[in-house]
Scaffold this motif. Structure first.
Motif, PDB file in Angstrom:
ATOM      1  N   ASN A 102      40.392  33.490  33.113  1.00  0.00           N
ATOM      2  CA  ASN A 102      41.461  33.594  32.290  1.00  0.00           C
ATOM      3  C   ASN A 102      41.976  35.003  31.961  1.00  0.00           C
ATOM      4  O   ASN A 102      41.939  35.548  30.965  1.00  0.00           O
ATOM      5  N   ARG A 103      42.288  34.880  33.203  1.00  0.00           N
ATOM      6  CA  ARG A 103      43.024  36.591  33.098  1.00  0.00           C
ATOM      7  C   ARG A 103      44.500  36.443  34.103  1.00  0.00           C
ATOM      8  O   ARG A 103      44.157  35.271  35.101  1.00  0.00           O
ATOM      9  N   GLU A 104      45.326  36.984  33.997  1.00  0.00           N
ATOM     10  CA  GLU A 104      46.351  37.629  35.207  1.00  0.00           C
ATOM     11  C   GLU A 104      46.171  37.862  36.485  1.00  0.00           C
ATOM     12  O   GLU A 104      45.240  38.355  36.237  1.00  0.00           O
ATOM     13  N   ARG A 105      46.727  37.438  37.493  1.00  0.00           N
ATOM     14  CA  ARG A 105      47.128  37.783  38.361  1.00  0.00           C
ATOM     15  C   ARG A 105      46.753  39.485  38.949  1.00  0.00           C
ATOM     16  O   ARG A 105      47.495  39.736  37.711  1.00  0.00           O
ATOM     17  N   ILE A 106      46.377  39.926  39.587  1.00  0.00           N
ATOM     18  CA  ILE A 106      46.000  41.347  39.553  1.00  0.00           C
ATOM     19  C   ILE A 106      47.796  41.852  40.027  1.00  0.00           C
ATOM     20  O   ILE A 106      47.961  41.077  41.428  1.00  0.00           O
ATOM     21  N   PRO A 107      48.505  42.866  39.694  1.00  0.00           N
ATOM     22  CA  PRO A 107      49.642  43.567  40.765  1.00  0.00           C
ATOM     23  C   PRO A 107      49.418  43.448  42.163  1.00  0.00           C
ATOM     24  O   PRO A 107      48.466  44.573  42.229  1.00  0.00           O
ATOM     25  N   TYR A 108      49.327  43.154  43.340  1.00  0.00           N
ATOM     26  CA  TYR A 108      49.701  43.415  44.249  1.00  0.00           C
ATOM     27  C   TYR A 108      50.049  44.835  44.937  1.00  0.00           C
ATOM     28  O   TYR A 108      48.992  45.450  45.720  1.00  0.00           O
ATOM     29  N   ASP A 109      50.134  45.965  44.303  1.00  0.00           N
ATOM     30  CA  ASP A 109      50.194  47.371  44.213  1.00  0.00           C
ATOM     31  C   ASP A 109      49.404  47.712  44.328  1.00  0.00           C
ATOM     32  O   ASP A 109      48.332  48.764  44.796  1.00  0.00           O
ATOM     33  N   ALA A 110      48.162  47.118  43.255  1.00  0.00           N
ATOM     34  CA  ALA A 110      47.492  48.015  42.602  1.00  0.00           C
ATOM     35  C   ALA A 110      46.575  47.603  43.375  1.00  0.00           C
ATOM     36  O   ALA A 110      45.324  47.991  43.381  1.00  0.00           O
ATOM     37  N   TRP A 111      46.392  46.266  43.915  1.00  0.00           N
ATOM     38  CA  TRP A 111      45.485  45.372  45.059  1.00  0.00           C
ATOM     39  C   TRP A 111      44.986  46.129  46.398  1.00  0.00           C
ATOM     40  O   TRP A 111      43.957  46.152  46.884  1.00  0.00           O
ATOM     41  N   GLU A 112      46.377  45.895  46.878  1.00  0.00           N
ATOM     42  CA  GLU A 112      46.437  46.499  48.252  1.00  0.00           C
ATOM     43  C   GLU A 112      45.791  47.548  48.935  1.00  0.00           C
ATOM     44  O   GLU A 112      44.975  47.360  49.687  1.00  0.00           O
ATOM     45  N   SER A 113      45.554  48.262  48.286  1.00  0.00           N
ATOM     46  CA  SER A 113      45.010  49.925  48.443  1.00  0.00           C
ATOM     47  C   SER A 113      43.480  49.840  48.731  1.00  0.00           C
ATOM     48  O   SER A 113      42.747  50.194  48.647  1.00  0.00           O
ATOM     49  N   THR A 114      42.928  48.484  47.994  1.00  0.00           N
ATOM     50  CA  THR A 114      41.661  48.352  47.686  1.00  0.00           C
ATOM     51  C   THR A 114      41.068  47.386  48.305  1.00  0.00           C
ATOM     52  O   THR A 114      39.427  46.982  48.731  1.00  0.00           O
ATOM     53  N   PHE A 115      41.713  46.800  49.793  1.00  0.00           N
ATOM     54  CA  PHE A 115      41.707  45.906  50.754  1.00  0.00           C
ATOM     55  C   PHE A 115      40.496  46.100  51.638  1.00  0.00           C
ATOM     56  O   PHE A 115      40.575  47.225  52.034  1.00  0.00           O
ATOM     57  N   GLY A 116      38.853  45.295  51.599  1.00  0.00           N
ATOM     58  CA  GLY A 116      38.017  45.879  52.564  1.00  0.00           C
ATOM     59  C   GLY A 116      37.059  45.976  51.841  1.00  0.00           C
ATOM     60  O   GLY A 116      36.317  46.661  52.290  1.00  0.00           O
ATOM     61  N   GLN A 117      37.353  46.157  50.557  1.00  0.00           N
ATOM     62  CA  GLN A 117      35.880  47.100  49.134  1.00  0.00           C
ATOM     63  C   GLN A 117      35.200  46.020  49.280  1.00  0.00           C
ATOM     64  O   GLN A 117      36.115  44.669  49.561  1.00  0.00           O
ATOM     65  N   SER A 118      33.958  45.964  49.226  1.00  0.00           N
ATOM     66  CA  SER A 118      33.493  44.948  48.887  1.00  0.00           C
ATOM     67  C   SER A 118      33.313  44.266  47.642  1.00  0.00           C
ATOM     68  O   SER A 118      33.802  44.560  46.556  1.00  0.00           O
ATOM     69  N   MET A 119      32.168  42.937  47.536  1.00  0.00           N
ATOM     70  CA  MET A 119      32.400  42.506  46.625  1.00  0.00           C
ATOM     71  C   MET A 119      31.760  43.321  45.356  1.00  0.00           C
ATOM     72  O   MET A 119      33.059  42.355  44.086  1.00  0.00           O
TER      73      MET A 119
END
Length: 263
Positions: free
Chosen positions: A78-95
């Motif tokens: 029940n949350r909105e999707r993460i904006p791609y720009d906000a998420w992209e720089s976090t790729f590769g981080q831990s769970m």
């Protein structure tokens, strides 16, 4: 007059001999300098015993999978999707880091379970990066099988990726963040490995191989990879990421970049 002729001839012969000796001397100096340079270069060439690889973004392209998967998790809870720009720089981080940044409203266990259970729906989007298969094959042979996968990706998902890519036949060891391990120096106590940028997973991989981290290369595509490698004491190679000992533009460049010989 005849005596003068012989005198000139002797002078010319002596001059020719001196020139020949000079040329030979210069040639000897040149050869000596060449050997010295080779020996000097050889002395400072660093050799390694093993190569450790990050997985996502280094050997396979999975960025879009993780964006879609985490977006689906947000919607499921029940949350909105993460904006791609906000998420992209976090790729590769831990769970754990994904949970901290984007899923404070659910538990880490719920997020991990959702990703484990649903990753297979997106596995068709996975692709092997150009040059990755050839690089792994080449280094596997060059280093006597001492190539290891070290990833922040959860164990269940990592196994799916390795099977899909065919890399499960390459790595004798695969180390994942959150793996539960026993450390001899901890008197048999067990604990979970900490994710990169902590060096925990890298140090454990070296322990499995029986080599010192300073004798290993770590290859990754994020700043977390480089920080973890440096903290462990490894020689770090960044794929399109700065801050390490060497930077390459693609994984296919790695064999040439590692201009070293296995000890």
């Amino acid at each position: 007059m005849l005596g003068a002729t012989f005198s000139n001839l002797n002078d010319n012969m002596r001059l020719a001999k001196m020139v020949a000796l000079g040329v030979a001397g210069l040639a000897s100096i040149a050869i000596g300098l060449t050997l010295y340079r080779k020996q000097k270069a050889k002395k400072y060439v660093r050799t390694f015993k093993a190569v450790l690889f990050d997985l996502d973004g280094t050997l396979v392209e999975s960025k879009e999978i993780w964006y879609e998967l985490l977006g689906a998790a947000r919607i499921r809870y029940n949350r909105e999707r993460i904006p791609y720009d906000a998420w992209e720089s976090t790729f590769g981080q831990s769970m754990e880091k994904n949970h901290e940044l984007f899923f404070e409203h659910i538990t880490l266990q719920e997020l991990s379970a959702f990703c484990d259970d649903n990753y297979a729906e997106y596995i068709h989007m996975l692709s092997v990066l150009e040059g990755a298969s050839e690089t792994l094959s080449s280094l596997h042979q060059a280093y006597g099988g001492n190539v290891v996968c070290v990833t922040n990706c959860p164990r269940k998902i990592t196994e799916m990726i390795l099977e899909k890519s065919g890399f499960n036949k390459i790595f004798p060891h695969v180390v994942c963040a959150a793996d539960i391990v026993s450390h001899p120096e901890m008197h048999g106590d067990i604990r979970r490995l900490l994710p990169k940028p902590h060096p925990d997973t890298i140090v454990h991989a070296c322990r499995l191989l029986g080599v010192n981290p300073t004798d290993c290369v770590f290859v990754g595509d994020t700043s977390n990879d480089i920080l973890a490698a440096q903290a462990a004491g490894c020689y770090s190679v960044g794929v399109r990421v700065q801050g390490g000992d060497k930077v390459i533009e693609s994984i296919g460049e790695l064999p040439a970049a590692l201009d070293v010989q296995r000890r």
